[in-house]
Design a protein around this motif. Structure first.
Motif, PDB file in Angstrom:
ATOM      1  N   ARG A  62      67.272 -63.024 -72.929  1.00 43.22           N
ATOM      2  CA  ARG A  62      67.472 -62.591 -71.301  1.00 43.22           C
ATOM      3  C   ARG A  62      66.474 -62.810 -70.406  1.00 43.22           C
ATOM      4  O   ARG A  62      65.097 -63.083 -70.989  1.00 43.22           O
ATOM      5  N   LEU A  63      66.876 -63.091 -69.330  1.00 47.55           N
ATOM      6  CA  LEU A  63      66.282 -63.727 -68.390  1.00 47.55           C
ATOM      7  C   LEU A  63      64.326 -63.085 -68.186  1.00 47.55           C
ATOM      8  O   LEU A  63      63.081 -63.684 -68.092  1.00 47.55           O
ATOM      9  N   LYS A  64      64.706 -61.412 -68.184  1.00 43.58           N
ATOM     10  CA  LYS A  64      63.247 -60.488 -68.416  1.00 43.58           C
ATOM     11  C   LYS A  64      62.366 -61.219 -69.726  1.00 43.58           C
ATOM     12  O   LYS A  64      61.575 -60.760 -69.784  1.00 43.58           O
ATOM     13  N   GLN A  65      63.301 -61.531 -70.433  1.00 46.09           N
ATOM     14  CA  GLN A  65      62.295 -61.946 -71.929  1.00 46.09           C
ATOM     15  C   GLN A  65      61.689 -62.938 -72.084  1.00 46.09           C
ATOM     16  O   GLN A  65      61.006 -63.262 -72.916  1.00 46.09           O
ATOM     17  N   ILE A  66      62.183 -63.685 -70.985  1.00 41.56           N
ATOM     18  CA  ILE A  66      62.232 -65.526 -70.512  1.00 41.56           C
ATOM     19  C   ILE A  66      60.678 -65.475 -69.970  1.00 41.56           C
ATOM     20  O   ILE A  66      59.985 -64.759 -69.209  1.00 41.56           O
ATOM     21  N   GLN A  67      59.206 -66.768 -71.106  1.00 38.60           N
ATOM     22  CA  GLN A  67      58.016 -66.129 -69.975  1.00 38.60           C
ATOM     23  C   GLN A  67      57.772 -67.686 -69.618  1.00 38.60           C
ATOM     24  O   GLN A  67      57.729 -68.506 -71.194  1.00 38.60           O
ATOM     25  N   LEU A  68      57.606 -68.380 -69.237  1.00 37.84           N
ATOM     26  CA  LEU A  68      57.144 -69.863 -68.621  1.00 37.84           C
ATOM     27  C   LEU A  68      55.554 -69.983 -68.237  1.00 37.84           C
ATOM     28  O   LEU A  68      54.968 -69.297 -67.868  1.00 37.84           O
TER      29      LEU A  68
END
Length: 175
Positions: A62-68
């Motif tokens: 999910r977007l919350k789990q993705i770190q850039l």
């Protein structure tokens, strides 16, 4: 000059909706230029970030789990060389499939023609049956008309005979 993409191009390449790309840009605060009409112009760095996000989303994150972070963004721009033998093999398989499809198509066309011919034959037989019935009906009507005409002629003859008898009788008494 560095390559730039429009939102529509990136969306088409990732096979997602344009609003999804816009949502990713806003969610991750990805720096993008805006053109004169207010659309995003995506540079190579931003494209790489979006590509990484797309890969992670495809993995089920999910977007919350993705770190850039810079370490996590790995660009895969390797060009894969396929051996000619593999291409020949795939091409041969594709030709075989095309031949099989062509044969199936021909068989189906033959079946359709056969069904149409049977249908036409049935219709022709039905028309022949109707014509035979009409011929019988016409013959019957002609015989009825002929009988009626014969009766009329015989009645007319009888009437003429009576008239002749009356004349003769009248002639006997007249001088």
């Amino acid at each position: 000059m560095a390559k730039v993409w429009k939102t529509k191009e990136v969306a088409a390449e990732f096979q997602v909706n344009q609003t999804t790309i816009q949502r990713w840009i806003k969610h991750f605060n990805i720096e993008c230029q805006l053109n004169e009409v207010g659309h995003y112009v995506i540079d190579e760095n931003s494209y790489n970030k979006l590509s990484y996000i797309h890969q992670e989303v495809k993995k089920g994150k999910r977007l919350k789990q993705i770190q850039l972070t810079k370490e996590e963004i790995v660009i895969e721009k390797k060009e894969k060389m396929v051996p000619a033998s593999t291409l020949d093999e795939r091409f041969h398989k594709m030709l075989l499939q095309i031949d099989q499809l062509d044969k199936k198509l021909q068989e189906k066309a033959d079946e359709v023609v056969e069904v149409q011919m049977l249908q036409h034959r049935k219709e022709i037989d039905d028309v022949g049956t109707v014509l035979e019935k009409l011929d019988e009906r016409i013959n019957y009507l002609e015989s009825v008309i002929s009988e009626k005409e014969n009766k009329i002629v015989s009645l007319e003859e009888k009437m003429n005979i009576r008239k002749n008898k009356k004349r003769r009788f009248a002639e006997i008494f007249s001088f």
